[in-house]
Design a protein around this motif. Structure first.
Motif, PDB file in Angstrom:
ATOM      1  N   THR A   6      -1.168  12.083  10.141  1.00 19.06           N
ATOM      2  CA  THR A   6       0.266  12.258  10.372  1.00 19.06           C
ATOM      3  C   THR A   6       0.678  13.728  10.441  1.00 19.06           C
ATOM      4  O   THR A   6       0.270  14.534   9.606  1.00 19.06           O
ATOM      5  N   ASP A  46      -0.639  10.297  14.582  1.00 18.95           N
ATOM      6  CA  ASP A  46       0.683   9.788  14.229  1.00 18.95           C
ATOM      7  C   ASP A  46       1.661  10.952  14.117  1.00 18.95           C
ATOM      8  O   ASP A  46       1.493  11.822  13.273  1.00 18.95           O
ATOM      9  N   VAL A  48       5.685  12.002  13.600  1.00 15.65           N
ATOM     10  CA  VAL A  48       6.944  11.446  13.115  1.00 15.65           C
ATOM     11  C   VAL A  48       8.018  12.525  13.099  1.00 15.65           C
ATOM     12  O   VAL A  48       7.763  13.673  12.722  1.00 15.65           O
ATOM     13  N   SER A  84       3.853   8.634   5.330  1.00 12.66           N
ATOM     14  CA  SER A  84       2.611   9.132   5.925  1.00 12.66           C
ATOM     15  C   SER A  84       1.579   8.022   6.095  1.00 12.66           C
ATOM     16  O   SER A  84       1.468   7.117   5.262  1.00 12.66           O
ATOM     17  N   ASN A  85       0.789   8.141   7.161  1.00 14.18           N
ATOM     18  CA  ASN A  85      -0.346   7.249   7.380  1.00 14.18           C
ATOM     19  C   ASN A  85      -1.661   7.898   6.979  1.00 14.18           C
ATOM     20  O   ASN A  85      -2.733   7.376   7.273  1.00 14.18           O
ATOM     21  N   VAL A  89      -0.239  15.490   5.292  1.00 17.25           N
ATOM     22  CA  VAL A  89       0.726  15.575   6.394  1.00 17.25           C
ATOM     23  C   VAL A  89       0.855  17.040   6.795  1.00 17.25           C
ATOM     24  O   VAL A  89       1.065  17.912   5.939  1.00 17.25           O
TER      25      VAL A  89
END
Length: 202
Positions: A6, A46, A48, A84-85, A89
């Motif tokens: 992420t 990912d 965001v 978060s994945n 992050v």
């Protein structure tokens, strides 16, 4: 859970010096933050956007609204870690378009060899908390600081197991374009029109 997946783009600043919402800047018929996101997408699965209004953007990337509003970057980072994945992050501001992927890859290498809760960019005696990595393990420390009204992100980082890049390390990745440059004023937008800057948007 992956270690690095992420990346969060913080889109909730007041933009008082620019005079309008910087997260709404358009470059080549596309939101500037989408250019940033697409570049980050080359090294992160990912992406965001962290914002004070989840309806602000119509985009294919994830948009997450601040869990706690009106406390600056510390609140946005806290929100990013909650959503978060991955273990870490990468965090960057929406007004920092000159992403250096080689530097980000180097930071990942550091975190693969050293134990840390944060990896903070440090250059010329100054910290760059919006070009840094944060572990989801510091969520509680961030929340505690927010609850106490302590919104300076570096004050909380100092309480974490943090490591810092050195000037020598950062200098290896400095080019004719400052990867830490912020678009704070309308005059700064002129940089986007020139070739040496434009290539960093691609």
């Amino acid at each position: 859970m992956k270690k690095f997946s992420t990346a969060a783009i913080l889109c909730g600043g007041k933009s008082s010096r620019m005079g309008f919402d910087k997260s709404k800047l358009v470059f080549n018929d596309k939101l500037l933050i989408e250019h940033i996101a697409e570049k980050l997408n080359r090294v992160f699965d990912d992406i965001v956007f962290i914002t004070n209004d989840k309806n602000k953007f119509n985009t294919g990337f994830r948009v997450i609204e601040d869990v706690i509003k009106d406390c600056g970057p510390i609140g946005a980072i806290y929100t990013a870690l909650l959503n978060s994945n991955s273990q870490f992050v990468f965090v960057v501001g929406c007004d920092m378009p000159f992403i250096n992927l080689d530097y980000i890859r180097y930071m990942k290498e550091i975190l693969d060899t050293k134990e840390a809760e944060c990896l903070i960019t440090k250059k010329g005696g100054y910290f760059e908390p919006l070009c840094s990595f944060y572990s989801i393990d510091i969520k509680d420390k961030l929340k505690e600081s927010i609850d106490k009204g302590r919104f300076k992100i570096m004050d909380t980082i100092m309480k974490c197991q943090a490591i810092y890049t050195s000037d020598e390390e950062v200098e290896k990745f400095i080019s004719e374009v400052d990867m830490f440059a912020n678009l704070n004023y309308k005059e700064d937008l002129e940089k986007l029109k020139y070739g040496e800057y434009f290539k960093w948007m691609l």
